[in-house]
Design a protein around this motif. Structure first.
Motif, PDB file in Angstrom:
ATOM      1  N   TYR A  41       0.832  -1.211   0.000  1.00  0.00           N
ATOM      2  CA  TYR A  41       0.000   0.000   0.000  1.00  0.00           C
ATOM      3  C   TYR A  41       0.862   1.254   0.000  1.00  0.00           C
ATOM      4  O   TYR A  41       1.978   1.260   0.532  1.00  0.00           O
ATOM      5  CB  TYR A  41      -0.934   0.014   1.219  1.00  0.00           C
ATOM      6  CG  TYR A  41      -1.970  -1.082   1.187  1.00  0.00           C
ATOM      7  CD1 TYR A  41      -3.188  -0.888   0.547  1.00  0.00           C
ATOM      8  CD2 TYR A  41      -1.711  -2.312   1.774  1.00  0.00           C
ATOM      9  CE1 TYR A  41      -4.131  -1.900   0.509  1.00  0.00           C
ATOM     10  CE2 TYR A  41      -2.652  -3.333   1.737  1.00  0.00           C
ATOM     11  CZ  TYR A  41      -3.867  -3.120   1.095  1.00  0.00           C
ATOM     12  OH  TYR A  41      -4.793  -4.119   1.047  1.00  0.00           O
ATOM     13  N   ALA A  42       0.340   2.304  -0.608  1.00  0.00           N
ATOM     14  CA  ALA A  42       1.020   3.597  -0.616  1.00  0.00           C
ATOM     15  C   ALA A  42       1.069   4.153   0.803  1.00  0.00           C
ATOM     16  O   ALA A  42       0.215   3.827   1.637  1.00  0.00           O
ATOM     17  CB  ALA A  42       0.279   4.571  -1.537  1.00  0.00           C
TER      18      ALA A  42
ATOM     19  N   VAL B 181       2.153  11.633  -2.551  1.00  0.00           N
ATOM     20  CA  VAL B 181       2.067  10.243  -2.955  1.00  0.00           C
ATOM     21  C   VAL B 181       1.678  10.131  -4.412  1.00  0.00           C
ATOM     22  O   VAL B 181       2.236   9.365  -5.191  1.00  0.00           O
ATOM     23  CB  VAL B 181       1.085   9.484  -2.059  1.00  0.00           C
ATOM     24  CG1 VAL B 181       0.927   8.063  -2.550  1.00  0.00           C
ATOM     25  CG2 VAL B 181       1.601   9.485  -0.635  1.00  0.00           C
ATOM     26  N   SER B 182       0.676  10.923  -4.828  1.00  0.00           N
ATOM     27  CA  SER B 182       0.190  10.825  -6.199  1.00  0.00           C
ATOM     28  C   SER B 182       1.273  11.267  -7.193  1.00  0.00           C
ATOM     29  O   SER B 182       1.393  10.731  -8.281  1.00  0.00           O
ATOM     30  CB  SER B 182      -1.071  11.689  -6.359  1.00  0.00           C
ATOM     31  OG  SER B 182      -0.785  13.048  -6.075  1.00  0.00           O
TER      32      SER B 182
END
Length: 405
Positions: free
Chosen positions: A32-33, A402-403
């Protein structure tokens, strides 16, 4: 077929549990991020709470309506299902590195923990707290601790690297997880004993009451995991000890004939406090660790929590036994009774026993007072974590960052 067989079998069971916990929590970091990790740790913490609370409840049903053997059989189909899901659901590793197992570190740590647990559980019973045996066990513990640090500094892949503790987030997380383990296991063990031996509940009813703690853990585990990136770590890590200590203080002043609502409320509040800590601390550790060291870092923090959990019952037992031993003198029992009855938690088995009817009320009150005293001591210790939480600096991961990555 024997106590020795049970102990060996439980040791193998512990080996399996020791593998599962750190690997599962570390897998969140791989799958997961960073912004999603706290939410998933909240889910894992909720599942942990459900299992912890459901165990005594299911055990109560088994003890009431089935054979005790089923307390172990029931895990077999669950383990098979988990195995199949893990094989099918977890991604395979493209390149498998040969593990460098720190056998020396494992051996020294095992001796250290065994020595401490024997000292905590047997002190004041099989030997005096201030005496030759206690002195030797303390010396062994200190020597093993020094040796452990020496071994880990030179290990290629240490199980508990001293370098980790240079990170203040890791240090504070270990403190919180140790106290978490002590409070959760110690308190839940003796709350059940209090319900059964003092309040007269059967094991099934005691397990049903314990579910209130689970509900509290689920609520704050999920809330903490889903909101930590918006409101930060500190608020949860300050509220957690406050809620948990309030629950423990309420346990320390349980009336003689409490209502079901009172018991459910105090256990629910205690669960709220535990739930605040678990998912938030795990997410904080995960987000401050390097990718290469994440497995070891999480394993180390989980190891500290396991040490706390293993020590929890021993620490509570030590406190309770000291209270019982000193309280027996004040009961004014005849010498022939005082000399033969246990001066520890085993005294609870005498409550209502034929031949002890006239002493049962006094013994019951002493046992209840000793348990409540231990809850009060635990409440003070847990409340001190407020100061630990106030200095906690977790890494918040903005969604945009994150993106973009």
């Amino acid at each position: 077929t024997s106590m020795e067989m049970l102990i060996v079998s439980r040791a193998f069971q512990g080996l399996g549990g020791g593998i599962l916990i750190p690997v599962v929590t570390a897998s969140v970091g791989d799958l997961y991020a960073p912004e999603d990790r706290p939410k998933m740790q909240g889910v894992l913490s909720a599942a942990f709470g459900i299992g912890t609370g459901a165990g005594p409840l299911v055990g109560g049903y088994i003890a009431e309506y089935m054979s005790w053997h089923w307390a172990f059989f029931i895990n077999v189909p669950l383990a098979i299902i988990a195995f199949v899901l893990a094989v099918k659901g977890f991604p395979s590793v493209s390149e498998v590195e040969k593990p460098k197992i720190d056998y020396k570190g494992v051996a020294v740590l095992t001796v250290l923990l065994t020595d401490l647990l024997i000292w905590l559980t047997q002190g004041g019973k099989d030997f005096e707290w201030i005496g030759v045996e206690s002195f030797l066990m303390v010396v062994i513990a200190v020597a093993m601790l020094v040796l452990f640090v020496f071994v880990e500094r030179r290990a290629e892949d240490p199980i508990l690297s001293p370098e980790l503790f240079h990170n203040p987030t890791i240090r504070l997380s270990c403190i919180m997880m140790f106290v978490f383990g002590v409070a959760m296991i110690g308190a839940t063990t003796y709350v059940s004993m209090y319900a059964i031996k003092v309040l007269g509940y059967d094991t099934l009813t005691a397990g049903e009451y314990a579910m209130a703690m689970v509900v509290g853990m689920i609520v704050t585990s999920m809330l903490g995991g889903s909101t930590v990136n918006r409101i930060g770590y500190r608020i949860w890590l300050v509220l957690g000890p406050i809620f948990a200590s309030i629950g423990l203080f309420l346990m320390a002043f349980v009336p003689d004939d409490p209502s079901w609502l009172y018991l459910v409320t105090l256990l629910f509040i205690f669960g709220l406090g535990l739930g605040c800590l678990m998912s938030v601390v795990t997410a904080g550790v995960q987000n401050c660790a390097n990718d290469d060291d994440m497995g070891m870092t999480l394993s180390s923090v989980n190891l500290v929590r396991s040490i706390g959990a293993t020590s929890g019952t021993a620490i509570f037992t030590m406190i309770i036994n000291r209270q019982i031993d000193s309280g027996l003198i004040d009961l004014g029992l005849p010498d022939y009774i005082y000399d033969v009855i246990p001066h520890d938690t085993g005294i609870a088995e005498l409550i209502g026993l034929p031949g002890f009817e006239m002493f049962s009320p006094a013994i019951k009150n002493l046992f209840a007072d000793s348990l409540q005293y231990s809850f009060g001591v635990a409440a003070v210790i847990v409340l001190l974590l407020v100061f630990v939480g106030a200095f906690y600096k977790g890494v918040k991961i903005p969604s945009k960052q994150v993106s973009e990555e």
